[in-house]
Design a protein around this motif. Sequence first.
Motif, PDB file in Angstrom:
ATOM      1  N   LEU A  16       0.822  -1.208   0.000  1.00  0.00           N
ATOM      2  CA  LEU A  16       0.000   0.000   0.000  1.00  0.00           C
ATOM      3  C   LEU A  16       0.856   1.258   0.000  1.00  0.00           C
ATOM      4  O   LEU A  16       0.489   2.262  -0.602  1.00  0.00           O
ATOM      5  CB  LEU A  16      -0.914   0.022   1.232  1.00  0.00           C
ATOM      6  CG  LEU A  16      -1.866  -1.163   1.388  1.00  0.00           C
ATOM      7  CD1 LEU A  16      -2.627  -1.044   2.699  1.00  0.00           C
ATOM      8  CD2 LEU A  16      -2.807  -1.261   0.212  1.00  0.00           C
ATOM      9  N   ALA A  17       1.986   1.227   0.707  1.00  0.00           N
ATOM     10  CA  ALA A  17       2.847   2.409   0.806  1.00  0.00           C
ATOM     11  C   ALA A  17       4.259   1.978   1.169  1.00  0.00           C
ATOM     12  O   ALA A  17       4.452   0.960   1.832  1.00  0.00           O
ATOM     13  CB  ALA A  17       2.315   3.369   1.862  1.00  0.00           C
ATOM     14  N   VAL A  18       5.219   2.783   0.731  1.00  0.00           N
ATOM     15  CA  VAL A  18       6.629   2.551   1.048  1.00  0.00           C
ATOM     16  C   VAL A  18       7.187   3.843   1.627  1.00  0.00           C
ATOM     17  O   VAL A  18       7.023   4.917   1.033  1.00  0.00           O
ATOM     18  CB  VAL A  18       7.439   2.145  -0.199  1.00  0.00           C
ATOM     19  CG1 VAL A  18       8.917   2.022   0.122  1.00  0.00           C
ATOM     20  CG2 VAL A  18       6.911   0.840  -0.778  1.00  0.00           C
ATOM     21  N   TYR A  19       7.843   3.727   2.773  1.00  0.00           N
ATOM     22  CA  TYR A  19       8.466   4.873   3.428  1.00  0.00           C
ATOM     23  C   TYR A  19       9.964   4.610   3.535  1.00  0.00           C
ATOM     24  O   TYR A  19      10.372   3.570   4.034  1.00  0.00           O
ATOM     25  CB  TYR A  19       7.891   5.077   4.834  1.00  0.00           C
ATOM     26  CG  TYR A  19       6.388   5.213   4.855  1.00  0.00           C
ATOM     27  CD1 TYR A  19       5.785   6.451   4.678  1.00  0.00           C
ATOM     28  CD2 TYR A  19       5.573   4.091   5.045  1.00  0.00           C
ATOM     29  CE1 TYR A  19       4.405   6.577   4.688  1.00  0.00           C
ATOM     30  CE2 TYR A  19       4.186   4.210   5.053  1.00  0.00           C
ATOM     31  CZ  TYR A  19       3.610   5.447   4.877  1.00  0.00           C
ATOM     32  OH  TYR A  19       2.246   5.564   4.877  1.00  0.00           O
ATOM     33  N   VAL A  20      10.775   5.540   3.083  1.00  0.00           N
ATOM     34  CA  VAL A  20      12.219   5.481   3.290  1.00  0.00           C
ATOM     35  C   VAL A  20      12.470   6.222   4.595  1.00  0.00           C
ATOM     36  O   VAL A  20      12.059   7.379   4.738  1.00  0.00           O
ATOM     37  CB  VAL A  20      12.986   6.146   2.120  1.00  0.00           C
ATOM     38  CG1 VAL A  20      14.485   6.065   2.349  1.00  0.00           C
ATOM     39  CG2 VAL A  20      12.604   5.495   0.791  1.00  0.00           C
ATOM     40  N   VAL A  21      13.115   5.554   5.556  1.00  0.00           N
ATOM     41  CA  VAL A  21      13.226   6.108   6.906  1.00  0.00           C
ATOM     42  C   VAL A  21      14.671   6.129   7.394  1.00  0.00           C
ATOM     43  O   VAL A  21      15.536   5.426   6.855  1.00  0.00           O
ATOM     44  CB  VAL A  21      12.355   5.310   7.902  1.00  0.00           C
ATOM     45  CG1 VAL A  21      10.881   5.416   7.538  1.00  0.00           C
ATOM     46  CG2 VAL A  21      12.786   3.855   7.986  1.00  0.00           C
ATOM     47  N   ALA A  22      14.902   6.921   8.416  1.00  0.00           N
ATOM     48  CA  ALA A  22      16.193   6.957   9.099  1.00  0.00           C
ATOM     49  C   ALA A  22      16.072   6.113  10.365  1.00  0.00           C
ATOM     50  O   ALA A  22      14.977   5.919  10.894  1.00  0.00           O
ATOM     51  CB  ALA A  22      16.559   8.390   9.463  1.00  0.00           C
ATOM     52  N   GLY A  23      17.177   5.610  10.829  1.00  0.00           N
ATOM     53  CA  GLY A  23      17.173   4.813  12.048  1.00  0.00           C
ATOM     54  C   GLY A  23      17.731   3.434  11.778  1.00  0.00           C
ATOM     55  O   GLY A  23      18.492   3.232  10.829  1.00  0.00           O
ATOM     56  N   SER A  24      17.337   2.469  12.595  1.00  0.00           N
ATOM     57  CA  SER A  24      17.890   1.126  12.453  1.00  0.00           C
ATOM     58  C   SER A  24      17.358   0.397  11.224  1.00  0.00           C
ATOM     59  O   SER A  24      17.990  -0.529  10.732  1.00  0.00           O
ATOM     60  CB  SER A  24      17.625   0.301  13.713  1.00  0.00           C
ATOM     61  OG  SER A  24      16.237   0.209  13.954  1.00  0.00           O
ATOM     62  N   GLU A  25      16.202   0.802  10.722  1.00  0.00           N
ATOM     63  CA  GLU A  25      15.670   0.241   9.482  1.00  0.00           C
ATOM     64  C   GLU A  25      15.779   1.276   8.368  1.00  0.00           C
ATOM     65  O   GLU A  25      15.902   2.462   8.624  1.00  0.00           O
ATOM     66  CB  GLU A  25      14.198  -0.178   9.633  1.00  0.00           C
ATOM     67  CG  GLU A  25      14.007  -1.476  10.378  1.00  0.00           C
ATOM     68  CD  GLU A  25      13.869  -1.272  11.876  1.00  0.00           C
ATOM     69  OE1 GLU A  25      13.609  -0.125  12.293  1.00  0.00           O
ATOM     70  OE2 GLU A  25      14.026  -2.247  12.622  1.00  0.00           O
ATOM     71  N   ASP A  26      15.722   0.789   7.150  1.00  0.00           N
ATOM     72  CA  ASP A  26      15.845   1.678   5.995  1.00  0.00           C
ATOM     73  C   ASP A  26      14.503   1.959   5.326  1.00  0.00           C
ATOM     74  O   ASP A  26      14.337   2.987   4.686  1.00  0.00           O
ATOM     75  CB  ASP A  26      16.816   1.062   4.976  1.00  0.00           C
ATOM     76  CG  ASP A  26      18.160   0.776   5.615  1.00  0.00           C
ATOM     77  OD1 ASP A  26      18.743   1.716   6.199  1.00  0.00           O
ATOM     78  OD2 ASP A  26      18.611  -0.380   5.572  1.00  0.00           O
TER      79      ASP A  26
END
Length: 154
Positions: free
Chosen positions: A93-103
């Motif tokens: 449904l959605a993709v988020y590019v994130v900062a932190g321990s996951e990408d």
Amino acid sequence: MDERDAAILTELQQNARLTNRQLASRVGLAPSSTLVRTRALERSGVLAGYHARVDLTRIGRGVQAMVAFQVRPLSRDVIQGFKAFALAQPEVLAVYVVAGSEDFLVHVAVPSVDAMHSMLVDRFSARKEVIGFRTSLLYEHTENRAVAPSELDG
């Protein structure tokens, strides 16, 4: 952007199928003024589109999850490639590019937990850049349907 524009945004976010006359009545403007303002919001890109909301359970996709992925090596090409792959999957449904321990955080909706497992193991785990993932099943999914602008001019 003023209080009248913000009121138009709020009403349309709650029900984008309102007629211009109904919208005008709700925001306290003449229909002609409401139409001019709505068109200006569309032209400026503030109103980016109108969408139909689908009940995922009624279309056989009642199991939702957020899947956190780690990918390596971190590069623009890898990030863009994984994002394109994920968005091409029918369950996503959605993709988020994130900062932190996951990408990445990937919001998925599937018919069953077994279907989720198959999707993750057969397709996502087969990607060479995926070094790990963590799945969080969603028991409830609620959205704020009316987001107000952060500042008003007048």
